[in-house]
Design a protein around this motif. Structure first.
Motif, short mmCIF file in Angstrom:
data_model
loop_
_atom_site.label_atom_id
_atom_site.label_comp_id
_atom_site.label_asym_id
_atom_site.label_seq_id
_atom_site.Cartn_x
_atom_site.Cartn_y
_atom_site.Cartn_z
N THR A 1 -23.46 50.79 -47.67
CA THR A 1 -22.29 50.06 -47.17
C THR A 1 -21.31 51.06 -46.59
O THR A 1 -21.42 52.28 -46.83
N LEU A 2 -20.33 50.56 -45.85
CA LEU A 2 -19.35 51.45 -45.22
C LEU A 2 -18.59 52.24 -46.28
O LEU A 2 -18.27 53.42 -46.08
N ALA A 3 -18.30 51.61 -47.42
CA ALA A 3 -17.55 52.28 -48.47
C ALA A 3 -18.34 53.43 -49.08
O ALA A 3 -17.75 54.36 -49.66
N GLU A 4 -19.67 53.39 -48.97
CA GLU A 4 -20.50 54.44 -49.57
C GLU A 4 -20.69 55.64 -48.65
O GLU A 4 -21.25 56.65 -49.06
N LEU A 5 -20.25 55.53 -47.39
CA LEU A 5 -20.37 56.65 -46.46
C LEU A 5 -19.29 57.68 -46.72
O LEU A 5 -18.20 57.37 -47.20
N GLU A 6 -19.57 58.95 -46.41
CA GLU A 6 -18.58 60.01 -46.49
C GLU A 6 -18.03 60.30 -45.10
O GLU A 6 -18.75 60.18 -44.11
N THR A 7 -16.75 60.67 -45.06
CA THR A 7 -16.12 61.03 -43.78
C THR A 7 -15.86 62.53 -43.77
O THR A 7 -15.25 63.07 -44.69
N GLY B 1 -24.09 60.47 -39.07
CA GLY B 1 -23.97 59.22 -38.35
C GLY B 1 -23.01 59.32 -37.17
O GLY B 1 -22.69 60.42 -36.70
N PRO B 2 -22.52 58.18 -36.71
CA PRO B 2 -21.60 58.18 -35.57
C PRO B 2 -20.19 58.61 -35.97
O PRO B 2 -19.87 58.72 -37.17
N ARG B 3 -19.35 58.82 -35.00
CA ARG B 3 -17.94 59.12 -35.28
C ARG B 3 -17.27 57.88 -35.86
O ARG B 3 -17.72 56.76 -35.66
N THR B 4 -16.16 58.12 -36.56
CA THR B 4 -15.47 57.00 -37.22
C THR B 4 -14.87 56.03 -36.22
O THR B 4 -14.65 54.85 -36.53
N ASP B 5 -14.60 56.51 -34.99
CA ASP B 5 -14.03 55.62 -33.98
C ASP B 5 -15.11 55.10 -33.01
O ASP B 5 -14.79 54.61 -31.92
N ALA B 6 -16.36 55.22 -33.42
CA ALA B 6 -17.47 54.74 -32.58
C ALA B 6 -17.47 53.22 -32.54
O ALA B 6 -16.86 52.56 -33.40
N PRO B 7 -18.13 52.62 -31.56
CA PRO B 7 -18.20 51.15 -31.49
C PRO B 7 -18.76 50.57 -32.79
O PRO B 7 -19.59 51.18 -33.48
N GLU B 8 -18.32 49.38 -33.10
CA GLU B 8 -18.69 48.75 -34.37
C GLU B 8 -20.21 48.56 -34.49
O GLU B 8 -20.78 48.75 -35.57
N LYS B 9 -20.89 48.22 -33.39
CA LYS B 9 -22.33 47.99 -33.45
C LYS B 9 -23.09 49.28 -33.78
O LYS B 9 -24.12 49.25 -34.47
N ALA B 10 -22.59 50.43 -33.31
CA ALA B 10 -23.24 51.71 -33.63
C ALA B 10 -23.14 51.99 -35.12
O ALA B 10 -24.10 52.45 -35.76
N ILE B 11 -21.97 51.71 -35.68
CA ILE B 11 -21.78 51.94 -37.12
C ILE B 11 -22.66 50.98 -37.93
O ILE B 11 -23.27 51.36 -38.92
N GLU B 12 -22.73 49.71 -37.49
CA GLU B 12 -23.56 48.74 -38.20
C GLU B 12 -25.04 49.15 -38.18
O GLU B 12 -25.76 49.01 -39.17
N GLY B 13 -25.49 49.66 -37.05
CA GLY B 13 -26.88 50.12 -36.95
C GLY B 13 -27.16 51.28 -37.89
O GLY B 13 -28.22 51.34 -38.52
N PHE B 14 -26.18 52.19 -38.02
CA PHE B 14 -26.34 53.32 -38.93
C PHE B 14 -26.42 52.84 -40.37
O PHE B 14 -27.22 53.32 -41.17
N LEU B 15 -25.58 51.86 -40.71
CA LEU B 15 -25.59 51.32 -42.07
C LEU B 15 -26.93 50.65 -42.38
O LEU B 15 -27.47 50.80 -43.48
N ARG B 16 -27.48 49.92 -41.40
CA ARG B 16 -28.77 49.27 -41.63
C ARG B 16 -29.88 50.30 -41.85
O ARG B 16 -30.76 50.11 -42.68
#
Length: 687
Positions: free
Chosen positions: A92-98, A72-87
């Motif tokens: 959920t964000l908690a289920e992603l690995e860093t 997915g995107p970087r952890t400091d990516a814009p919030e909308k990019a992260i939301e799109g990846f989650l969709r």
């Protein structure tokens, strides 16, 4: 590993739709199972008028578990990019690995999909298949939204393994899947349960249903043939009718009936067509007389009176149909028996439009008659007979018989021309002038028939070219590709020597002759490709003079293809191209044309002298062979140059320091090019 059995039981499925439906059911279900992660060993589909069935052997019990990692995107990516990846992942964000990457920390989605039981997957795939099945026509019934070719009554869907059969849980618009089916509608209508495909097929047969369409067709053919043989007759084979009837019955019972004596005088083709089109009867012929004397019908049940009632009812209907045909036949004969009867029969063609820009059928007949008369000498036909045949060939289009049975056009023209007392060659042309219609049709060879058939097709092609109604892409509403192929086959089969450009001009001066000739060449390439002649070989011959003479063109192409199939021929192409490339580069560099002046006295090497001698010999052989159109001899003489050309290039450097020697060698290469190009444009040949 379980086996899957599916049956979709409905009201009668049209016979013409059954073969495609079998293929679609098998493809949709098996592909759906594979896409969902299941594997299988084999599959087969079957159909009867009331059911589609599919058996799948060796189906995996469940799909494999799947673990998918998605970056997915970087952890400091814009919030909308992260939301799109989650969709997109459904996490959920908690289920992603860093994870640490070169450019910083990045989110990863780990999606684990556990394996699923086959039953659940089968239910999903089958429901989707039923709801999206590609019937050419379908219907809705009752209050549901489900569409099927005819009302769907029940679904059988079971998985069978060592432990026994299990019903796949499935409910489609109130139709619940089970393990039961029905036998023959009349002879064994009770429902019964099945436990496997073998059990299913065996119980159906006991319930008077033959599941396999091929088995039904074989049974019909065998019983009909044996019954006819026992009566000293023979069945008129019709593969299309046999396939159709096998889709109309579940338990075929072959019955033979007699045709009324008063109808036996009708042309056999009329009897056969009437019985096939209206009644789906096979014709039974007397091999001694050629007359159609009986018919075979196929019932869908056994009866206590061995089919007597069925035959009686069919006989009454057949009598009515044949009475109509007899009336048409006798009425048409009364017309053509008059003086100028065929012209009287065809008088109505003046009121039939062929095309709004090309006039009536009568105007077209007049054009064809003129062209047939012009073509007659070239095909060895009598011009007067060719004109007469063209004038009456389409008269049967106005007959009552062809009005009822359009597929008899041409054939009835022959019968009517014979009845009118016209010459046999004219009558034969009435039937043959439509041929050949397809790639497997017989090609007319009688001169008058050839003249009229060729004139008919050339008038069509030049007419539509003149009004700019040409085929485009896959669209060919006037069957012009078929007409061009028909002309090609007529010309080649009869070894005709015609200039197509001249024929186009005579047929319709308004047609773009060059464009139409190019169209013919394209059709010719397709035709010759099916005979094993490559496109590049044809192109090499098309570049030569006389390309509008198809017989000459094909003879040249066949000879060239034969030579290229030999080692000498294939290697000669390499030598020719090497000579041509060196010569072309030198001419471009020097700004002169090296086309004359090669002299053996300037030859320094023995291979040069040998090549001079070989070229003299080839030239002496090729020129008269080409004049005599003996392309095989010309090609053989050209192929003989392979060895001296190879030896020359191995031993000699063309661009020598001595300019006199260099010019002489370049002029020698020019002789190679000139001699080879006199046979065919070898530069267009691949290799």
């Amino acid at each position: 590993m379980p086996d899957l059995l599916i049956e979709l039981f409905s009201e009668e499925i049209p016979a013409r739709m059954q073969p495609r439906a079998r293929e679609d059911l098998k493809a949709l279900v098996t592909q759906g199972l594979v896409d969902a992660g299941l594997t299988y060993a084999a599959a087969a589909a079957f159909s009867t008028p009331r059911r589609l069935a599919l058996t799948v052997e060796g189906l995996s019990a469940q799909s494999m578990a799947v673990r998918e990692e998605r970056k997915g995107p970087r952890t400091d990516a814009p919030e909308k990019a992260i939301e799109g990846f989650l969709r997109s992942t459904g996490l959920t964000l908690a289920e992603l690995e860093t994870r640490d990457e070169k450019k910083g920390q990045v989110y990863f989605a780990v999606i684990e999909k556990p394996g699923r039981d086959a039953a659940g997957i089968v239910a999903e795939v089958l429901e989707r298949t039923i709801r999206t099945f590609p019937w050419p026509k379908s219907m809705r019934w009752g209050e549901g939204s489900l569409r099927w070719v005819r009302p769907l009554q029940s679904i059988l869907c079971i998985l069978t393994d060592e432990a026994g059969a299990t019903v796949v849980p499935l409910d489609i618009d109130g139709i619940v899947a089970g393990d039961t089916t029905e036998g023959h509608r009349f002879m064994a209508p009770a429902r019964f349960s099945v436990s496997s495909f073998e059990d299913y097929a065996a119980k159906l047969k006991r319930a008077r249903v033959v599941l396999n369409a091929a088995d039904r067709a074989e049974h019909i053919k065998a019983d009909a043939t044996n019954g006819a043989f026992a009566a000293g007759l023979e069945i008129v084979e019709d593969a299309g009718l046999l396939e159709e009837i096998s889709g109309l019955v579940e338990w075929p019972v072959v019955l033979m009936g007699a045709i009324g004596e008063e109808f036996l005088g009708l042309p056999p083709e009329v009897l056969q067509t009437s019985m096939k089109e209206h009644q789906k009867f096979f014709s039974v012929r007397n091999p001694k007389t050629g007359r159609i004397e009986r018919y075979v019908t196929v019932a869908n049940r056994e009866t206590a009176d061995d089919g007597a009632t069925i035959l009686h009812g069919n006989g009454k209907v057949l009598r009515a149909r044949l009475s109509d045909a007899k009336f048409f036949w006798e009425n048409d004969l009364r017309v053509v028996s008059q003086p100028e009867g065929m012209k009287i029969l065809g008088a109505g063609l003046a009121n039939v439009t062929f095309h709004n820009k090309l006039g009536s059928q009568a105007a077209r007949v007049a054009r064809i008659a003129t062209l047939a008369e012009t073509l007659a000498p070239a095909v060895g036909a009598d011009p007067a007979q060719a004109r007469l045949a063209a004038e009456v060939a389409k008269a049967d289009l106005q007959s009552a018989m062809v009005g009822e049975f359009p597929e008899l056009q041409g054939l009835m023209g022959r019968y009517y021309a014979e009845a009118a007392g016209l010459p046999a060659a004219v009558a034969a042309a009435c039937e043959a002038h439509y041929a050949p219609l397809g790639p497997s049709d017989a090609v007319p060879q009688a001169p008058v028939s050839v003249a009229v058939a060729l004139a008919d097709k050339l008038d069509t092609l030049t007419g539509f070219w003149a009004i700019d109604e040409k085929p485009t892409g896959s669209k060919d509403p006037f069957a012009l590709r078929r007409a061009a192929l028909g002309c090609i086959r007529l010309i080649l089969t009869n070894d005709l020597r015609l200039s197509l450009a001249e024929m186009f001009e005579k047929a319709n001066p308004g047609a773009d002759a060059a464009d139409l000739l190019s169209f013919f060449h394209d059709r010719l390439k397709v035709y010759l490709r099916d005979q094993g002649i490559r496109h590049d070989v044809i192109d090499a011959c098309l570049a030569m003079p006389g390309a509008d003479d198809l017989t000459l063109l094909v003879k040249r192409a066949q000879a060239l293809a034969t030579v290229l199939a030999t080692e000498d021929g294939a290697n000669l192409i390499q030598g020719f191209k090497r000579a041509n490339n060196i010569l072309t580069q030198a001419e471009a560099k020097d700004g002169v044309e090296y086309s004359f002046g090669a002299d053996v006295k300037f030859a320094e090497h023995e291979t040069e002298k040998t090549l001079f001698s070989a070229l003299d010999t080839a030239e002496a052989l090729i020129a008269p062979a080409m004049k005599a159109e003996d392309f095989a001899a010309a090609m053989a003489a050209m192929a003989a140059l392979r060895a001296p050309i190879d030896a020359f290039f191995e031993a000699v450097q063309v661009n020598a320091d001595n300019q006199v020697v260099r010019r002489n060698r370049l002029n020698l290469l020019s002789r190679i090019r000139t001699i080879c190009l006199a046979v065919a444009d070898l530069g267009r040949v691949d290799g």
